[in-house]
Scaffold this motif. Structure first.
Motif, short mmCIF file in Angstrom:
data_model
loop_
_atom_site.label_atom_id
_atom_site.label_comp_id
_atom_site.label_asym_id
_atom_site.label_seq_id
_atom_site.Cartn_x
_atom_site.Cartn_y
_atom_site.Cartn_z
N UNK A 140 0.82 -1.21 0.00
CA UNK A 140 0.00 0.00 0.00
C UNK A 140 0.86 1.26 0.00
N UNK A 141 2.18 1.15 0.26
CA UNK A 141 3.05 2.32 0.26
C UNK A 141 3.12 2.97 -1.12
N UNK A 190 -7.13 -4.07 -3.08
CA UNK A 190 -8.50 -4.60 -3.26
C UNK A 190 -9.26 -4.81 -1.95
N UNK A 191 -8.58 -5.30 -0.90
CA UNK A 191 -9.23 -5.44 0.40
C UNK A 191 -8.98 -4.19 1.23
N UNK A 192 -9.91 -3.89 2.13
CA UNK A 192 -9.92 -2.59 2.78
C UNK A 192 -8.88 -2.42 3.89
N UNK A 200 -7.62 -13.91 5.20
CA UNK A 200 -7.42 -14.74 4.00
C UNK A 200 -6.14 -15.55 4.08
N UNK A 201 -5.11 -14.99 4.73
CA UNK A 201 -3.80 -15.66 4.76
C UNK A 201 -3.71 -16.70 5.85
N UNK A 202 -4.33 -16.45 7.00
CA UNK A 202 -4.11 -17.29 8.18
C UNK A 202 -5.19 -18.34 8.35
N UNK A 203 -6.45 -18.01 8.12
CA UNK A 203 -7.57 -18.93 8.34
C UNK A 203 -7.65 -19.36 9.81
N UNK A 204 -8.51 -18.74 10.57
CA UNK A 204 -8.66 -19.08 11.99
C UNK A 204 -9.97 -19.80 12.23
N UNK A 205 -10.02 -20.57 13.29
CA UNK A 205 -11.27 -21.22 13.67
C UNK A 205 -11.31 -21.34 15.19
#
Length: 346
Positions: A140-141, A190-192, A200-205
């Protein structure tokens, strides 16, 4: 009787008039008419005008792109650009929560009068969520930079990873900013937010009352279980004769068959090799004298040759030559004499 001079002139005038009259009569049948020539001229003029407009649009687009690159470029003075860019990277890594940060400057590449490439290898430690936070800041830089390569492996007896990145930034000679990092270059991804990328990268549950982090998109592929066999009711038959003894089990899976030498480099003045085990998702960073144990291959790293991009692997008193891009299992089990060197001979 010979013709007089006046009669000769008169005859020539009459002949010329006849030629002109015949040419006027046959003219439409011997070449294009004036209307056809005018239409061809107008058609060609239109094509030239259209191509000039296209050429102008291309020039304008190239000019806009060059202006954008100059706006986002690192400072034009590469001696100022490198320390400022390194400080910015360390600051971003620290904000993301990564630790054990080490920067190793790479060899600069320069095209005189055009640009200077500022490259470096960056090492840090942390979890995938922290990596996602850093990547969000990096992209984003909006600077004229990129991550050329990213690799990581889990630390022993730890839930954290070591991340190794090869980063390159460009310092253009005509950059808008001469002696400081450019401003107002932030871009919208694209993502805020960074949190969206972490999801999206880690996927937690949830497990019980706490969150558990998985490998996310880096989770090794596991094939789906086979579908259950349908139950078929059959009539009872007499007991079959004893079955033959079970066939021997196939040999265990060998990770060495999928381990490849991916890099022969120099780190902190010492030759180093990178061996990537694809099936384990791990990369081994080894120097001469380090032990190596991948699948069926267990030995020691021998001399590393940076020029030929090769390394000798010592296994059971013998030395095997491993080339860049070659499979570890193939190098050790190859039957070719060029691939095997006696341990005594070095």
């Amino acid at each position: 009787m010979t013709l007089q001079r006046r009669e000769k002139i008169l005859a020539l005038i009459v002949l010329a008039a006849l030629v002109l009259e015949v040419g006027f009569i046959l003219g439409p049948f011997s070449g294009p008419s004036t209307d056809e020539l005018r239409r061809d001229y107008e058609k060609l003029s239109t094509e030239v005008s259209q191509k000039e407009k296209k050429l102008q649009a291309i020039r304008q687009k190239i000019g806009q792109r060059l202006a954008d690159w100059n706006r986002r470029s690192l400072p034009a003075d590469s001696k100022i650009a490198r320390p400022q860019y390194e400080r910015w990277l360390v600051e971003c890594l620290g904000k993301a929560g990564l630790s054990g940060i080490r920067l190793e400057p790479g060899e600069p590449r320069t095209r005189p009068g055009i640009y200077t490439s500022i490259s470096m290898n960056v090492r840090s430690q942390g979890d995938l969520g922290q990596l996602a936070a850093f990547l969000y800041q990096f992209y984003s830089a909006g600077y004229l930079h990129k991550i050329r390569q990213l690799s990581f492996h889990r630390l022993e007896n730890s839930s954290q990873f070591e991340f190794i990145m090869s980063i390159e930034g460009l310092s253009l000679n005509k950059a808008d900013s001469r002696n400081k990092l450019p401003e107002e270059t932030v871009v919208r991804l694209p993502l805020s937010s960074a949190k969206e990328y972490q999801k999206a990268l880690v996927r937690r549950w949830m497990e019980s009352d706490r969150y558990v982090e998985g490998l996310g998109i880096f989770t090794p592929y596991a094939p789906p279980p086979p579908p259950p066999r349908p139950v078929v009711q059959q009539e009872r038959k007499p007991e079959p004769p004893p079955s033959p003894p079970p066939s021997p089990q196939p040999p265990p899976f060998d990770h060495a068959k999928y381990a490849f030498l991916t890099a022969v480099t120099e780190v902190a003045g010492k030759p180093q090799i990178w061996i990537h085990a694809r099936t384990k998702g791990e990369t081994y960073f080894l120097h001469q004298g380090d032990s190596i144990h991948i699948g069926s291959i267990q030995g020691t790293v021998g001399p590393i040759d940076l020029d030929s991009r090769t390394v000798q692997i010592l296994v059971n008193g013998r030395s095997y030559l491993l080339r860049h891009g070659q499979c570890l299992y193939e190098a050790v089990h190859s039957t070719t004499s060029a691939n095997t060197v006696s341990a005594a001979g070095g």
